[in-house]
Design a protein around this motif. Sequence first.
Motif, mmCIF file in Angstrom:
data_model
loop_
_atom_site.group_PDB
_atom_site.id
_atom_site.type_symbol
_atom_site.label_atom_id
_atom_site.label_comp_id
_atom_site.label_asym_id
_atom_site.label_seq_id
_atom_site.Cartn_x
_atom_site.Cartn_y
_atom_site.Cartn_z
ATOM 1 N N ALA A 16 -17.778 38.888 128.104
ATOM 2 C CA ALA A 16 -18.349 37.612 128.435
ATOM 3 C C ALA A 16 -19.823 37.741 128.719
ATOM 4 N N LEU A 17 -20.203 38.811 129.374
ATOM 5 C CA LEU A 17 -21.604 39.033 129.680
ATOM 6 C C LEU A 17 -22.417 39.208 128.412
ATOM 7 N N ALA A 18 -21.829 39.932 127.459
ATOM 8 C CA ALA A 18 -22.562 40.193 126.230
ATOM 9 C C ALA A 18 -22.833 38.921 125.482
ATOM 10 N N LEU A 19 -21.863 38.032 125.471
ATOM 11 C CA LEU A 19 -22.055 36.813 124.709
ATOM 12 C C LEU A 19 -23.179 35.975 125.289
ATOM 13 N N THR A 20 -23.278 35.970 126.599
ATOM 14 C CA THR A 20 -24.317 35.171 127.207
ATOM 15 C C THR A 20 -25.671 35.606 126.719
ATOM 16 N N GLY A 21 -25.859 36.917 126.597
ATOM 17 C CA GLY A 21 -27.153 37.412 126.155
ATOM 18 C C GLY A 21 -27.468 37.074 124.727
ATOM 19 N N CYS A 22 -26.456 36.701 123.935
ATOM 20 C CA CYS A 22 -26.715 36.408 122.524
ATOM 21 C C CYS A 22 -27.238 35.007 122.298
ATOM 22 N N GLY A 26 -31.255 36.490 122.061
ATOM 23 C CA GLY A 26 -30.373 37.388 121.328
ATOM 24 C C GLY A 26 -30.128 38.705 121.998
ATOM 25 N N SER A 27 -30.850 39.095 123.024
ATOM 26 C CA SER A 27 -30.549 40.334 123.707
ATOM 27 C C SER A 27 -31.047 40.234 125.129
ATOM 28 N N GLY A 28 -30.415 41.032 125.980
ATOM 29 C CA GLY A 28 -30.823 41.016 127.373
ATOM 30 C C GLY A 28 -30.342 39.760 128.069
ATOM 31 N N ALA A 29 -30.667 39.628 129.353
ATOM 32 C CA ALA A 29 -30.172 38.506 130.136
ATOM 33 C C ALA A 29 -31.011 37.260 129.930
ATOM 34 N N GLU A 30 -32.178 37.375 129.301
ATOM 35 C CA GLU A 30 -33.041 36.223 129.130
ATOM 36 C C GLU A 30 -32.331 35.146 128.316
ATOM 37 N N ASP A 38 -20.486 33.337 138.504
ATOM 38 C CA ASP A 38 -19.869 32.632 137.393
ATOM 39 C C ASP A 38 -18.698 33.450 136.849
ATOM 40 N N THR A 39 -17.681 32.752 136.383
ATOM 41 C CA THR A 39 -16.475 33.417 135.894
ATOM 42 C C THR A 39 -16.040 32.819 134.561
ATOM 43 N N LEU A 40 -15.712 33.693 133.626
ATOM 44 C CA LEU A 40 -15.125 33.287 132.348
ATOM 45 C C LEU A 40 -13.637 33.620 132.406
ATOM 46 N N LYS A 41 -12.814 32.616 132.308
ATOM 47 C CA LYS A 41 -11.361 32.817 132.305
ATOM 48 C C LYS A 41 -10.901 32.979 130.861
ATOM 49 N N LEU A 42 -10.360 34.152 130.538
ATOM 50 C CA LEU A 42 -10.067 34.532 129.151
ATOM 51 C C LEU A 42 -8.607 34.925 128.972
ATOM 52 N N TRP A 43 -8.002 34.442 127.905
ATOM 53 C CA TRP A 43 -6.669 34.871 127.495
ATOM 54 C C TRP A 43 -6.747 35.473 126.093
ATOM 55 N N HIS A 44 -6.111 36.582 125.883
ATOM 56 C CA HIS A 44 -5.806 37.040 124.523
ATOM 57 C C HIS A 44 -4.589 37.938 124.566
ATOM 58 N N PHE A 45 -4.006 38.201 123.394
ATOM 59 C CA PHE A 45 -2.734 38.921 123.356
ATOM 60 C C PHE A 45 -2.837 40.249 122.613
ATOM 61 N N GLU A 46 -4.044 40.786 122.450
ATOM 62 C CA GLU A 46 -4.208 42.062 121.762
ATOM 63 C C GLU A 46 -3.997 43.221 122.749
ATOM 64 N N SER A 47 -3.322 44.263 122.296
ATOM 65 C CA SER A 47 -3.145 45.442 123.153
ATOM 66 C C SER A 47 -4.458 46.189 123.279
ATOM 67 N N ASP A 48 -4.585 46.987 124.334
ATOM 68 C CA ASP A 48 -5.856 47.681 124.559
ATOM 69 C C ASP A 48 -6.075 48.834 123.586
ATOM 70 N N GLU A 65 -22.552 42.886 131.601
ATOM 71 C CA GLU A 65 -23.832 43.561 131.838
ATOM 72 C C GLU A 65 -25.000 42.604 131.601
ATOM 73 N N GLU A 66 -24.902 41.797 130.541
ATOM 74 C CA GLU A 66 -26.020 40.933 130.168
ATOM 75 C C GLU A 66 -26.083 39.640 130.971
ATOM 76 N N THR A 67 -24.947 39.134 131.420
ATOM 77 C CA THR A 67 -24.945 37.825 132.065
ATOM 78 C C THR A 67 -24.806 37.884 133.576
ATOM 79 N N GLY A 68 -24.206 38.941 134.088
ATOM 80 C CA GLY A 68 -23.919 38.985 135.515
ATOM 81 C C GLY A 68 -22.685 38.199 135.879
ATOM 82 N N ALA A 69 -22.058 37.527 134.889
ATOM 83 C CA ALA A 69 -20.821 36.793 135.132
ATOM 84 C C ALA A 69 -19.633 37.755 135.118
ATOM 85 N N THR A 70 -18.523 37.271 135.579
ATOM 86 C CA THR A 70 -17.293 38.059 135.645
ATOM 87 C C THR A 70 -16.256 37.471 134.706
ATOM 88 N N VAL A 71 -15.463 38.331 134.085
ATOM 89 C CA VAL A 71 -14.365 37.865 133.242
ATOM 90 C C VAL A 71 -13.062 38.002 134.004
#
Length: 435
Positions: A16-22, A26-30, A38-48, A65-71
């Motif tokens: 989630a943090l990475a996407l924010t930076g995009c 396109g890079s970094g927190a800017e 901030d929190t991103l609530k995420l569901w997916h069903f892929e195994s690790d 890392e890029e956003t400071g938000a939590t998933v």
Amino acid sequence: MNRSRLILGAAVTAAALALTGCSGSGSGAEGASGGEGDTLKLWHFESDTSAMGIAWDEAIRVFEEETGATVEFEERSFEQIRSTASQVLNSDEAPDLLEYNKGNATAGLLSSQGLLTNLDDAVAEYGWDDKLAPSLQTTAKYDERGIMGSGSWFGVPNYGEFVEVYYNQDMFTEAGLEVPTTLDEFEDVLQAFTDKGVTPMAESAAEYPLGQLWYQLALTQADRGWVEDYQLYKNPVDWQGAEVSFATETVKEWTDKGYISPNATGSTAEDAGTAFINGTNPIFFSGSWWHNRFTTEATGFEWGTFLFPEAELAPGSAGNMWAVPENAANKELAYEFIDITMRPEIQNLIGNNGGVPVAADPADITDEKSSELIANFNELTEKDGIAFYPDWPTPTFYDELNAGLQELMNGTIAPEEFQEQVGEQYQSGVDDIVG
């Protein structure tokens, strides 16, 4: 909460943090919309250990890392999401982002009910349409009736998938057999194993594998027009026609000849996949989603893959999609996470771990088996051979088709009766959609 879930939760946060930076520069927190608290609530069903699970773990790390938000990640199985999505997404319990199945009966249905966010503006802002081949965009767009192929974007796929033949190379070599290039040669291989007392095909009629084989057999007799009639309702489907009749009669014949065990009526996809892993059956016709698992678990023998003989078309599509519920609390964070999963470095992780990336540089795919997998997919897309899946046309057809195939295998209905039964069920579901 088990260890793998904890690891995946941390990964989702990073993604989630990475996407924010995009978004933005396109890079970094800017330019990022997220931040501490901030929190991103995420569901997916892929195994690790799957290709997508591995790639998305890294995306989570980057996102956080890029956003400071939590998933905040919740582990949900494919069936859990499929069976409860319409209820959950229509409540305040909806996640901000989830992996969801594509097709008229799933994403299309939810979009028509107003449960998914229209992503047209986000697609234009991030340029996701430029990264997806036209054939892969079909399942991301739905009209007001929930029919795929036109209208607005309601999901974004970041990987592809298709169905192919997995085969045990050691068992083929021991039996003096080669990879078949025609359907007659394929049946000769099936008979050769049967003559040796080996049931050649790992199969499941309780879940999707047999339905996909039935559809593939129909596709050997079909063209793109038939696929569009079946999937997009352009013209009525002839359920006693050559395509369906060939598929139905062949499944029945292969069962009667012992190429498929009658016990497959009670077998799950997991049962069939593990039978191939264990070396019980030398052939498994199923999806690219098994590829990485076979790489890590089918270690007692050499195995390979090939496209179904004499078929210009194959079951497949863009992969399951990232979808943003209409009730999502943090849609901008969701868009940023999606964008991170489209980055070359995340796409390359998918490709080098047995997945099918949609936006990777082929030169960066170094794993030999992964290269073979991606080459098969590219061969299909280059000849417009992606034909979607048999259960997509209606919300109930998955269960109806499986039940009908079980009856066909058990001999409780004849091929013509099977075709009449499932044809009526198919048409009833289509009529409910198109009026």
